[in-house]
Motif scaffolding. Structure first.
Motif, PDB file in Angstrom:
ATOM      1  N   VAL A 164       0.836  -1.202   0.000  1.00 24.73           N
ATOM      2  CA  VAL A 164       0.000   0.000   0.000  1.00 24.73           C
ATOM      3  C   VAL A 164       0.869   1.250   0.000  1.00 24.73           C
ATOM      4  N   VAL A 165       1.900   1.263   0.845  1.00 21.52           N
ATOM      5  CA  VAL A 165       2.811   2.412   0.898  1.00 21.52           C
ATOM      6  C   VAL A 165       3.557   2.561  -0.427  1.00 21.52           C
ATOM      7  N   PHE A 166       3.870   1.441  -1.068  1.00 21.99           N
ATOM      8  CA  PHE A 166       4.506   1.505  -2.388  1.00 21.99           C
ATOM      9  C   PHE A 166       3.583   2.204  -3.382  1.00 21.99           C
ATOM     10  N   GLY A 167       2.299   1.825  -3.362  1.00 20.20           N
ATOM     11  CA  GLY A 167       1.338   2.477  -4.242  1.00 20.20           C
ATOM     12  C   GLY A 167       1.200   3.957  -3.941  1.00 20.20           C
ATOM     13  N   ILE A 168       1.191   4.296  -2.666  1.00 18.23           N
ATOM     14  CA  ILE A 168       1.121   5.704  -2.254  1.00 18.23           C
ATOM     15  C   ILE A 168       2.336   6.468  -2.775  1.00 18.23           C
ATOM     16  N   THR A 169       3.501   5.843  -2.671  1.00 12.90           N
ATOM     17  CA  THR A 169       4.739   6.485  -3.112  1.00 12.90           C
ATOM     18  C   THR A 169       4.720   6.759  -4.612  1.00 12.90           C
ATOM     19  N   ILE A 170       4.246   5.797  -5.379  1.00 13.12           N
ATOM     20  CA  ILE A 170       4.178   5.965  -6.834  1.00 13.12           C
ATOM     21  C   ILE A 170       3.281   7.148  -7.184  1.00 13.12           C
ATOM     22  N   LEU A 171       2.165   7.282  -6.474  1.00 14.56           N
ATOM     23  CA  LEU A 171       1.252   8.396  -6.735  1.00 14.56           C
ATOM     24  C   LEU A 171       1.865   9.722  -6.288  1.00 14.56           C
ATOM     25  N   ALA A 172       2.493   9.716  -5.100  1.00 13.43           N
ATOM     26  CA  ALA A 172       3.050  10.961  -4.550  1.00 13.43           C
ATOM     27  C   ALA A 172       4.268  11.450  -5.330  1.00 13.43           C
ATOM     28  N   LEU A 173       5.037  10.527  -5.918  1.00 13.77           N
ATOM     29  CA  LEU A 173       6.236  10.973  -6.639  1.00 13.77           C
ATOM     30  C   LEU A 173       5.891  11.741  -7.909  1.00 13.77           C
TER      31      LEU A 173
END
Length: 311
Positions: A108-117
């Protein structure tokens, strides 16, 4: 400084794409929960002992294979210990949305990171590409303050999305499966023994201890954004680096050389609710590696931002 940070946040949150990304995050979590519910993986039948005994026998045979990767050996050995714990204590496995979320928080945090980057990747490059950086520089704020404000805004967005991810996981999990399991215990293997902690504690920790991954990737994206005028290049290059780092850290988990690979230190969960991937690896060493890499990236991006020509 505070007005500058507020201004950067306003520019981020007034964009529709920011809220679309947050919506996609909630949708992703909802789909994961629905898949869990549809698979029936949250319950065990009355013949659970036979199932666990069969699974342990299969895992034991797998552990004897010489071509097994270190991460596969570790996962299999831990699963055997957990299954045996359930059998020895005559305790049916209580898989639920909470344990699933705690185990899947890294993804989930990986997905969040992809969106935030996507935001971090253009927060500087877009200003130079469009020429709007000139308006910021005509104000009383110097480049150092603008740099800090933009970086702070990017990190705050990532933290806000992590909070949304956590709350969505708790809320959707409670709606679909009920809230009663959240007061139970979370079992994990540490030092070759099964230990337990509170489910809510593990759930919170699973998100908090994966935030370093987001910080490293966002800082890298920010560095690339400060180095190039192309928004597309900044986002794509950062995206490729994040995915490659994430995949390599999982595939190569357990190899001795990975202790010097930054993405092997972005998940601190094993130090508290598990076993480190490399023997002798400590939380202190991982924190030092994280701080060192963050400092190096800022030492690269800050001079580039300060000296960059706005003409």
């Amino acid at each position: 400084m505070i007005p500058l940070i507020r201004n950067e946040n306003m520019k981020i949150y007034k964009r529709k794409r920011t809220w679309i990304m947050i919506g996609l995050l909630v949708l992703y979590i909802f789909v994961q929960m629905m898949n869990l519910k549809g698979s029936g993986a949250v319950g065990y039948n009355e013949d659970w002992k036979t199932l666990l005994q069969y699974e342990n026998a299969k895992l034991t045979r797998d552990l004897a294979k010489s071509d097994l990767l270190p991460i596969e050996k570790k996962a299999a050995a831990e699963k055997v210990l957990l299954n045996q714990y359930y059998l020895d204590h005559d305790l049916p496995p209580q898989a639920n949305a909470w344990s699933f979320t705690a185990n899947q928080a890294k993804n989930v945090v990986f997905g969040i990171t992809i969106l935030a980057l996507i935001i971090a990747g253009d927060i500087v490059a877009a200003e130079f590409a469009s020429g709007t950086i000139k308006f910021l520089l005509t104000r009383s704020a110097n480049r150092t303050k603008i740099y800090i404000a933009k970086y702070t805004a990017a990190v705050l967005l990532g933290l806000f999305m992590c909070l949304i991810g956590f709350l969505a996981s708790v809320f959707l999990g409670g709606i679909l499966f009920g809230f009663e399991g959240i007061s139970g215990s979370y079992l994990f293997v540490k030092d070759q023994a099964v230990q337990q902690t509170g489910m809510l504690q593990a759930l919170v920790g699973s998100f908090l201890f994966n935030i370093p991954f987001m910080l490293v990737v966002l800082t890298f994206a920010f560095m690339i954004s400060a180095a190039f005028r192309s928004v597309t290049f900044s986002i794509v290059f950062s995206l490729v680096a994040a995915i490659a780092g994430f995949v390599i850290s999982i595939a190569m988990n357990g190899w001795p050389w990975t202790k010097y690979f930054i993405f092997s230190h972005t998940d601190l969960m094993p130090y508290f609710f598990g076993t480190p991937s490399v023997e002798g690896l400590t939380a202190g060493f991982s924190v030092i590696m994280l701080l060192l890499h963050l400092a190096v990236m800022h030492l690269i991006s800050y001079p580039l931002f300060v000296k960059r020509d706005v003409a």
